[in-house]
Design a protein around this motif. Structure first.
Motif, PDB file in Angstrom:
ATOM      1  N   ASP A   1      15.212  14.434  12.765  1.00 57.80           N
ATOM      2  CA  ASP A   1      14.937  13.171  14.292  1.00 57.80           C
ATOM      3  C   ASP A   1      14.254  12.083  14.379  1.00 57.80           C
ATOM      4  N   PRO A   2      14.759  11.427  15.345  1.00 58.07           N
ATOM      5  CA  PRO A   2      14.384   9.675  15.061  1.00 58.07           C
ATOM      6  C   PRO A   2      12.192   9.975  15.469  1.00 58.07           C
ATOM      7  N   ASP A   3      11.855   9.137  14.150  1.00 51.20           N
ATOM      8  CA  ASP A   3       9.916   9.153  14.341  1.00 51.20           C
ATOM      9  C   ASP A   3       9.391   8.649  15.331  1.00 51.20           C
ATOM     10  N   LEU A   4      10.306   7.564  15.130  1.00 47.33           N
ATOM     11  CA  LEU A   4       9.860   5.911  16.148  1.00 47.33           C
ATOM     12  C   LEU A   4      11.163   5.666  17.383  1.00 47.33           C
TER      13      LEU A   4
ATOM     14  N   ARG B   1       4.202   5.369   5.752  1.00 49.13           N
ATOM     15  CA  ARG B   1       4.634   5.361   7.518  1.00 49.13           C
ATOM     16  C   ARG B   1       5.034   4.461   7.818  1.00 49.13           C
ATOM     17  N   ILE B   2       6.949   3.969   6.953  1.00 47.28           N
ATOM     18  CA  ILE B   2       7.472   4.014   7.643  1.00 47.28           C
ATOM     19  C   ILE B   2       8.463   4.721   8.009  1.00 47.28           C
TER      20      ILE B   2
ATOM     21  N   MET C   1       0.727  -0.875  -0.353  1.00 48.76           N
ATOM     22  CA  MET C   1       0.528   0.014   0.251  1.00 48.76           C
ATOM     23  C   MET C   1       0.974   1.160  -0.121  1.00 48.76           C
ATOM     24  N   ALA C   2       0.138   2.085  -0.819  1.00 46.03           N
ATOM     25  CA  ALA C   2       1.503   3.318  -0.987  1.00 46.03           C
ATOM     26  C   ALA C   2       1.539   4.119   0.461  1.00 46.03           C
TER      27      ALA C   2
ATOM     28  N   ALA D   1       6.531  -3.437  16.537  1.00 45.09           N
ATOM     29  CA  ALA D   1       6.670  -1.774  16.579  1.00 45.09           C
ATOM     30  C   ALA D   1       6.111  -1.182  15.370  1.00 45.09           C
ATOM     31  N   LEU D   2       6.497  -1.383  14.159  1.00 41.78           N
ATOM     32  CA  LEU D   2       6.392  -0.315  13.267  1.00 41.78           C
ATOM     33  C   LEU D   2       5.321  -0.784  12.576  1.00 41.78           C
ATOM     34  N   ALA D   3       4.073  -1.580  13.039  1.00 44.77           N
ATOM     35  CA  ALA D   3       2.614  -2.021  13.202  1.00 44.77           C
ATOM     36  C   ALA D   3       2.291  -0.661  13.379  1.00 44.77           C
TER      37      ALA D   3
END
Ligand code: IPE
Ligand code: IPE
Ligand code: MG
Length: 250
Positions: free
Chosen positions: A175-178, A7-8, A1-2, A219-221
């Motif tokens: 900056d870190p996203d996650l 969202r990565i 999905m685009a 974690a990514l989900a």
């Protein structure tokens, strides 16, 4: 999905915690947990590169970790030397650029040389940047940034967030996203204080040596489902596909 691809996270920061407890549970010395922790890190780098993450920053040794028993500290330092010897070529082959952040002055000549060798060998790689925080503390980072700015001649009225950002250890990265912490503790432990201002925080009980691709994907989900507002208002997608803003009356 685009939309999913968007969202990565570009930048993931990880407090790799729980090696000691992982070993204790198996009645093994803590250093064995750290050895398995290195293997988990190599797996994590591979998975992050595969998922399209551009920057991975890991907490390997904090400025407070010197308080540990001498044999654990020296075991960790030796582990750096063996890990660099064992994995550097493999990491370089898959396009990993390695950067070290932290106060190098207090680290032994041997360890410093190993890290600087890793930086030199991988300097031209482009797939993913691995920043290893070693003898790193978030407060140290802010202080060193101020000191270097002043040494460069910055006057009080010139010091602002944009200027200091250029002197922070991770100036080359967004900056870190996650922000992920394994091992069950729910704290920052003086990791990236300045940079996590708007990171999404993810805490898991999973001990670091067990943090495999499936755990990373969890974690990514979780991250993909977050609504990042940066102090703004909540946005939603209406049935017609139009973006609507759910704002309180102005
Ligand atoms: C994290 O694991 C690795 C380092 C701090 C070097 P720990 O060694 O803190 O493991 P626990 O928290 O004692 O289980
Ligand atoms: C944070 O873990 C540092 C690293 C993972 C390198 P610690 O185990 O040192 O943190 P505390 O002591 O539980 O806060
Ligand atoms: Mg710990």
């Amino acid at each position: 999905m685009a939309d999913n691809a968007k969202r990565i996270p570009r930048h993931v920061a990880v407090v790799m915690d729980g090696n000691g407890r992982w070993a204790n549970k198996r009645l093994m010395p803590r250093i064995v947990g750290h050895k398995y922790g290195v293997d988990a890190l190599i797996g994590c780098i591979n998975t992050c590169a595969d998922r399209g993450i551009e920057y991975l920053t890991v907490f390997a040794f904090s400025s407070e970790n010197w308080k540990r028993p001498e044999d654990e500290v020296s075991g960790l330092m030796n582990l750096v030397l063996t890990a660099v010897a064992k994995y550097l070529a493999r990491l370089s082959d898959i396009g990993v650029r390695i950067q070290i952040i932290g106060d190098r002055a207090a680290v032994s000549e041997k360890v410093r040389a190993a890290w600087e060798h890793a930086e030199r060998v991988t300097a031209g790689n482009k797939r993913i940047t691995l920043s290893v925080a070693f003898n790193y503390g978030g407060r140290w980072d802010i202080v060193q940034a101020c000191q270097r700015a002043v040494a460069d001649g910055a006057r009080a009225e010139q010091i602002d967030e944009a200027l200091l950002s250029k002197y922070m250890a991770l100036a080359y990265a967004p900056d870190p996203d996650l922000f992920i912490r394994t091992g069950g503790e729910v704290r920052i432990s003086n990791f990236l204080l300045w940079q996590v201002a708007y990171s999404e925080l993810y805490f898991t009980d999973c001990l670091w040596p067990d943090f495999d691709a499936a755990e990373i994907d969890k974690a990514l989900a979780d991250y993909a489902a977050r609504d990042r507002r940066y102090g703004g208002v909540k946005t939603d997608i209406s049935a017609s596909g139009q973006k609507i803003t759910l704002a309180p009356d102005a």
